[in-house]
Design a protein around this motif. Structure first.
Motif, mmCIF file in Angstrom:
data_model
loop_
_atom_site.group_PDB
_atom_site.id
_atom_site.type_symbol
_atom_site.label_atom_id
_atom_site.label_comp_id
_atom_site.label_asym_id
_atom_site.label_seq_id
_atom_site.Cartn_x
_atom_site.Cartn_y
_atom_site.Cartn_z
ATOM 1 N N TYR A 33 -7.919 12.564 -3.396
ATOM 2 C CA TYR A 33 -8.367 12.938 -4.730
ATOM 3 C C TYR A 33 -9.843 12.596 -4.878
ATOM 4 N N PHE A 35 -13.249 12.586 -7.718
ATOM 5 C CA PHE A 35 -13.584 12.465 -9.136
ATOM 6 C C PHE A 35 -15.097 12.537 -9.331
ATOM 7 N N ARG A 50 -11.556 15.898 -12.200
ATOM 8 C CA ARG A 50 -10.778 15.416 -11.050
ATOM 9 C C ARG A 50 -10.315 16.609 -10.224
ATOM 10 N N GLU A 52 -7.642 17.557 -6.896
ATOM 11 C CA GLU A 52 -6.687 17.178 -5.866
ATOM 12 C C GLU A 52 -6.980 17.994 -4.619
ATOM 13 N N LEU A 95 -10.824 8.715 -4.004
ATOM 14 C CA LEU A 95 -9.733 7.764 -4.206
ATOM 15 C C LEU A 95 -9.057 7.473 -2.886
ATOM 16 N N GLN A 97 -6.170 5.984 -0.825
ATOM 17 C CA GLN A 97 -4.765 5.738 -1.150
ATOM 18 C C GLN A 97 -4.072 4.926 -0.068
ATOM 19 N N GLY A 99 -1.217 2.386 -0.976
ATOM 20 C CA GLY A 99 -0.692 1.101 -1.431
ATOM 21 C C GLY A 99 -1.736 0.224 -2.084
ATOM 22 N N SER A 100 -2.984 0.422 -1.769
ATOM 23 C CA SER A 100 -4.048 -0.351 -2.408
ATOM 24 C C SER A 100 -5.155 0.617 -2.811
ATOM 25 N N GLU A 101 -4.778 1.477 -3.765
ATOM 26 C CA GLU A 101 -5.718 2.524 -4.165
ATOM 27 C C GLU A 101 -6.994 1.950 -4.766
ATOM 28 N N LYS A 102 -8.108 2.528 -4.382
ATOM 29 C CA LYS A 102 -9.378 2.108 -4.930
ATOM 30 C C LYS A 102 -10.325 3.299 -4.897
ATOM 31 N N LEU A 103 -11.320 3.260 -5.755
ATOM 32 C CA LEU A 103 -12.340 4.295 -5.766
ATOM 33 C C LEU A 103 -13.520 3.864 -4.904
ATOM 34 N N PHE A 105 -17.347 4.969 -4.383
ATOM 35 C CA PHE A 105 -18.343 5.726 -5.126
ATOM 36 C C PHE A 105 -19.536 6.105 -4.263
ATOM 37 N N TYR B 33 -8.632 -3.716 -11.961
ATOM 38 C CA TYR B 33 -9.680 -3.826 -10.945
ATOM 39 C C TYR B 33 -10.900 -4.550 -11.506
ATOM 40 N N TYR B 35 -15.015 -4.190 -10.510
ATOM 41 C CA TYR B 35 -16.071 -3.542 -9.744
ATOM 42 C C TYR B 35 -17.391 -4.233 -10.072
ATOM 43 N N ILE B 45 -15.987 -1.832 -5.347
ATOM 44 C CA ILE B 45 -14.811 -2.584 -5.767
ATOM 45 C C ILE B 45 -14.887 -4.012 -5.239
ATOM 46 N N ILE B 56 -6.086 -6.061 -3.441
ATOM 47 C CA ILE B 56 -7.347 -5.762 -2.773
ATOM 48 C C ILE B 56 -8.296 -6.941 -2.977
ATOM 49 N N ALA B 97 -0.177 1.427 -9.020
ATOM 50 C CA ALA B 97 -0.995 1.333 -7.811
ATOM 51 C C ALA B 97 -0.983 2.605 -6.984
ATOM 52 N N GLN B 103 -8.864 6.003 -13.340
ATOM 53 C CA GLN B 103 -9.063 4.622 -13.743
ATOM 54 C C GLN B 103 -9.839 4.619 -15.061
#
Lengths: 115, 114
Positions: A33, A35, A50, A52, A95, A97, A99-103, A105, B33, B35, B45, B56, B97, B103
């Motif tokens: 994904y 954004f 956003r 997909e 994004l 993915q 289990g420990s999703e984070k962005l 940038f 989170y 950041y 992050i 995380i 999650a 977000q």
């Protein structure tokens, strides 16, 4: 590791005209994904749009649309009929993915709108 | 009806001090989170919690310690502050999650270390 690159540190556009902000990313995933976030001088992070990766159709939100080129790993943002309130930093984000999703940038593009 | 709130919004302190930033979300989200946005506006992050569990930890110095007393709160405590800690710190939350939900970000806390 996924990376996001925004090659334009600054852009400017005349009010009512159209501007395109560039973003490329690097990933080995097939489903993910993307954004675009806007950060005006108020500092608030605001989601603009956003996409997909499994969807071939480009996302649109009113005056904002994207040109998503999956093979080229490109995700540009087009702002039509630019308004003074569009002036802000724009961040492209991926994004991560699993289990420990984070962005993750990009470094951002500062957009100036000239009256 | 602020969705994600942070206190304080501005924090000015001396090197070597210990300080905390608080974050609360009233969205019923499971995941939160922290950041860090540096002086060049780069956002990265630091930590993520899911239902009070750390999921995380992005190679952040151990002077930074997050604490989640419940799933609506995620606080950030920083010991022995250094000049390089000056930045804007954003709290964010999302429903859970997994998935692709956006977000939601708080207003940020601008930390200045003198």
């Amino acid at each position: 590791a996924q990376t996001v690159t925004q090659s334009q540190p600054e852009m400017s556009v005349q009010e009512a005209e159209t501007v395109t902000l560039s973003c490329t990313y690097d990933t080995s995933e097939s489903d993910y994904y993307l954004f675009w976030y806007k950060q005006p001088p108020s500092r608030q992070m605001i989601l603009v749009i956003r996409q997909e990766a499994y969807k071939q159709q480009n996302a649109t939100e009113n005056r904002f649309s994207v040109n998503f080129q999956k093979a080229a790993k490109s995700f540009s943002l087009k702002i039509s009929d630019s308004q003074l309130g569009d002036a802000a930093m724009y961040f492209c984000a991926y994004l991560v993915q699993g289990g420990s999703e984070k962005l993750v940038f990009g470094k951002g593009t500062k957009l100036t709108v000239n009256p | 009806d602020t969705a994600v709130s942070q206190t304080p919004k501005y924090l000015v302190t001396q090197m070597g001090n210990d300080k905390s930033i608080k974050c609360e979300q009233n969205l019923g989200h499971d995941t939160m989170y922290w950041y860090k946005q540096d002086s060049k506006k780069f956002l990265k992050i630091m930590f993520s919690y899911n239902n009070k569990e750390l999921i995380i930890n992005e190679t952040v110095p151990n002077r930074f310690s997050p604490k989640s007393p419940d799933k609506a709160h995620l606080n950030l405590h920083i010991n022995s502050l250094e000049l390089g800690d000056s930045a804007v710190y954003f709290c964010a939350s999302r429903p859970w999650a997994g998935g692709s939900d956006e977000q939601f970000f708080g207003p940020g806390t601008r930390l200045t270390v003198l």
